[in-house]
Write an enzyme that holds these catalytic residues in place. Sequence first.
Site, short mmCIF file in Angstrom:
data_model
loop_
_atom_site.label_atom_id
_atom_site.label_comp_id
_atom_site.label_asym_id
_atom_site.label_seq_id
_atom_site.Cartn_x
_atom_site.Cartn_y
_atom_site.Cartn_z
N HIS B 46 0.85 -1.20 0.00
CA HIS B 46 0.00 0.00 0.00
C HIS B 46 0.89 1.25 0.00
O HIS B 46 2.05 1.20 0.45
CB HIS B 46 -0.89 0.01 1.25
CG HIS B 46 -2.06 -0.92 1.16
ND1 HIS B 46 -3.11 -0.89 2.06
CD2 HIS B 46 -2.38 -1.88 0.26
CE1 HIS B 46 -4.01 -1.81 1.73
NE2 HIS B 46 -3.58 -2.43 0.64
N GLU B 48 0.97 3.91 1.87
CA GLU B 48 1.51 4.33 3.18
C GLU B 48 2.71 3.48 3.58
O GLU B 48 3.70 3.98 4.12
CB GLU B 48 0.45 4.17 4.28
CG GLU B 48 -0.83 4.94 4.07
CD GLU B 48 -1.89 4.12 3.35
OE1 GLU B 48 -1.58 3.42 2.36
OE2 GLU B 48 -3.06 4.17 3.78
N CYS B 76 -6.10 1.76 6.04
CA CYS B 76 -6.71 0.51 6.51
C CYS B 76 -6.05 0.09 7.83
O CYS B 76 -5.12 0.75 8.31
CB CYS B 76 -6.53 -0.58 5.45
SG CYS B 76 -4.82 -1.15 5.31
N CYS B 79 -2.21 -0.34 7.59
CA CYS B 79 -1.45 0.90 7.47
C CYS B 79 -1.50 1.73 8.74
O CYS B 79 -0.48 2.33 9.13
CB CYS B 79 -1.93 1.69 6.25
SG CYS B 79 -1.51 0.82 4.72
#
Lengths: 162, 162
Positions: B46, B48, B76, B79
Amino acid sequence: MKLALQEANRAVEKEEVPVGAVVVCGDRVVGRGHNRREELQSPTAHAEMLALQEAASSLRSWRLQDCTLYVTLEPCVMCVGAILQARIARLVFGCLDPKGGAAESLYRLCEDPRLNHNVVVTSGVLGSECARILSEFFVGLRAKDNDNKVARTNSLLSPHGS
Amino acid sequence: MKLALQEANRAVEKEEVPVGAVVVCGDRVVGRGHNRREELQSPTAHAEMLALQEAASSLRSWRLQDCTLYVTLEPCVMCVGAILQARIARLVFGCLDPKGGAAESLYRLCEDPRLNHNVVVTSGVLGSECARILSEFFVGLRAKDNDNKVARTNSLLSPHGS
């Protein structure tokens, strides 16, 4: 779980908090990892994350829906999140982490029906062995810390320092 | 946040769900990332996570306690967990993620006093721009999917296939 404990022992050798993980698909180990946060100076280098990344790389897919993750310590928020992202079918862990565990202790994130994936959780597998390796590590760390304090005090008391 | 949007646009070019993130320390950008899950076939890739990993690498430390993470979409569980692990001081995000957001929508994990770190959260910064890039991406994806269905139907209806 014995393989995950082997991984945790590899962390001890590196003076990392000893947590180990393996990802199994069918009867094959497809990913292994141990905590390497200090070694790699990476906030994301937990055992589970490294094992999941290796598994995804072995299977050439981010979807690990037929896999089980074994880890010696209850996973934190980040690692449970990664287990959910990878669509892992089953999580098996050793001992609880009352201060940070996100699968049973503080949260039960694997079972939240609002999320797009759920994971079957089994806890307490070789729980005492998994806890022992951690407690022995922290006892050793404190003893070392006390030795350093004594050495520093002696050095301050000595007229020539050291 | 404009830099995070630039990162999200890089994800669009790769046909990845467009989410972008940057990590700022003082007035310096120390990490950037965009969602690369499909490209890398990694469940942890992801925006992040990649931005945090780059920041830790730039600063040669897993502790990013003086840093702010900007991300276009509410993070999420994984993260937010990584943000907590990295001891990030402040999280700024664009639009909400009602189905998976763990900073405001489903959970407020940045503010749980039981955890060993908390993060100051600001939401809604350039929120409409951040939401627009996502909705345009999904509209495009659906249109493409419909085109493919039509093509498949035509091919089945044609006596020679195609």
